[in-house]
Design an enzyme around this catalytic site. Sequence first.
Site, PDB file in Angstrom:
ATOM      1  N   LYS A 174       0.842  -1.202   0.000  1.00 22.91           N
ATOM      2  CA  LYS A 174       0.000   0.000   0.000  1.00 22.91           C
ATOM      3  C   LYS A 174       0.875   1.250   0.000  1.00 22.91           C
ATOM      4  CE  LYS A 174      -4.010   1.843   2.598  1.00 22.91           C
ATOM      5  NZ  LYS A 174      -4.932   1.582   3.731  1.00 22.91           N
ATOM      6  N   SER A 220      -9.909   1.524   2.830  1.00 21.67           N
ATOM      7  CA  SER A 220      -9.072   2.347   1.978  1.00 21.67           C
ATOM      8  C   SER A 220      -7.996   1.570   1.212  1.00 21.67           C
ATOM      9  CB  SER A 220      -8.384   3.410   2.823  1.00 21.67           C
ATOM     10  OG  SER A 220      -7.495   2.801   3.736  1.00 21.67           O
ATOM     11  N   SER A 237     -10.021  -0.976   6.945  1.00 20.93           N
ATOM     12  CA  SER A 237      -9.466  -0.784   5.600  1.00 20.93           C
ATOM     13  C   SER A 237      -8.742  -1.970   5.001  1.00 20.93           C
ATOM     14  CB  SER A 237      -8.520   0.407   5.595  1.00 20.93           C
ATOM     15  OG  SER A 237      -9.274   1.563   5.440  1.00 20.93           O
TER      16      SER A 237
HETATM   17  N1  GLN Z   1     -13.264   3.662   6.300  1.00 19.72           N
HETATM   18  C1  GLN Z   1     -12.702   4.050   7.554  1.00 19.72           C
HETATM   19  C2  GLN Z   1     -12.352   5.510   7.499  1.00 19.72           C
HETATM   20  O1  GLN Z   1     -12.650   6.114   6.540  1.00 19.72           O
HETATM   21  C3  GLN Z   1     -11.514   3.204   7.861  1.00 19.72           C
HETATM   22  C4  GLN Z   1     -10.323   3.570   7.092  1.00 19.72           C
HETATM   23  C5  GLN Z   1      -9.138   2.737   7.444  1.00 19.72           C
HETATM   24  O2  GLN Z   1      -9.252   1.689   8.075  1.00 19.72           O
HETATM   25  N2  GLN Z   1      -7.978   3.237   7.080  1.00 19.72           N
HETATM   26  O3  GLN Z   1     -11.798   6.062   8.380  1.00 19.72           O
END
Ligand code: GLN
Length: 473
Positions: free
Chosen positions: A67, A142, A166
Amino acid sequence: MKALSLTGLEIAQSIKKGEIAEDEVFSAFNQNIKDKNKKLNSFVDVYDQPLKSCATSSLKGVPIAVKDNICIKGKKITCASKILSNHIAVYDATVITKLKEAGLNIAGTANMDEFAFGSSTETSCYGVVRNPWNKDKVAGGSSGGSAASVGCRQVPLALGSDTGGSIRQPASLCGVVGFKPTYGRVSRYGLIAFGSSLDQIGPFSTNIIDCAHLLNVICGYDSKDSTSAKVETDDFTKALATIKKGTKVGIAKEYFAKGLNSEVKNAVEGVISVLKKKGACIVEISLPHTEYAVATYYIIASSEASANLQRFDGVRYGLREKRPNLIDMYSDTRKEGFGAEAKRRIFLGAHSLSSGYYDAYFLRALKVRRLIKEDFDKVFNEVDIILTPTSPTAAFNIGEKSEDPISMYLSDVYTISANLAGLPAVSLPCGFTKDNLPIGVQFIAKAFDESSLVSASFTYQQETNFHKRIPNV
Ligand code: GLN
């Protein structure tokens, strides 16, 4: 090339036996990544040369995507944000050192939501990642690039980060395994921070066997991360065995309430039947503070994010909007560099932390976080693992939730609590909707009991084939 259809472990074994050459594997995947990237946009950077080492492990020679928020020395790292465009990492994250020491070959960096804010990978400055099962749908987020790249077999393995879901949510939407270890299990050194008390790096793979091998590589105490846990690292491959008869699996009623799509519910109930057949004992449980998890998370995560993003000021990293005075340079750099969601998080976080609101929001959220953790502590006196859906729905349409942040935030309703409580959790493919979109099931265990998740996942995957289906990209 044959390697493209093998699992990570099979690739490593074929290389070891001399059936295929490591360099040929790398170039076959490199071409494969480039071909499919035109359709999915899952990669930010594709490396043409492996970052080689002479080290070895059970995954030696396996290509892996990383990532774009994990530092790889000498390579571009952007968190999919304009503010970091063309920033080059000056050191390796600890997980990258570990990948190199284990002889894995980094194939490139995976696309993501800007700074990991999101559940759909639509906020990347490089554009949206498409779901390998249906290109009009999101890949989840994400870590959408990591999930999509493993889902379409661009690479057998990937790393992502999970602050509120995410890793698990995109894994669920793309039909792959996504594992979030216990907070503190994997070093965060070199992971660009979002919510420092929640972030955790973890693996993506097509099956739990590869996942266990990759966990062995990345887990372990690191003195460079002050929140790294001084616990012994288990050999997770030892947990690749059927669950013991009588293993107690908790089903929390709060995770099957309104908002859960009926196809997802049916698929998850299918998992319960499989585990029952293998001797699991199903126990009804309650996690009464679940309803506060999303609100609590968005206060804590945004507060931490607003503090962590202060360092991007046009002086030290990436973008700089040149202005005659310092204040204009700071503010114009941040105005130009951050996308809309990043700005929303900064506002929300700075507000919750500001004097006059701190007690009402941030402090209150910390107290509720404690209650959520205590719910789990209580339940884990009774059960070995908890089984829940990973996401309330399968992949949604691109654009469907982008105008409505609250509905986007609700996609993490089942994954967020594990981060608030610091617990390990995994998502596995467990079915398909009638429109042929993957569905995921989540297992959660007590802190540092990743092994129970590996066993439950192994037991389930021995009995089913959902993880073997491959999309046509
Ligand atoms: N979707 C969640 C957020 O927007 C989690 C994101 C993540 O785990 N990085 O914060």
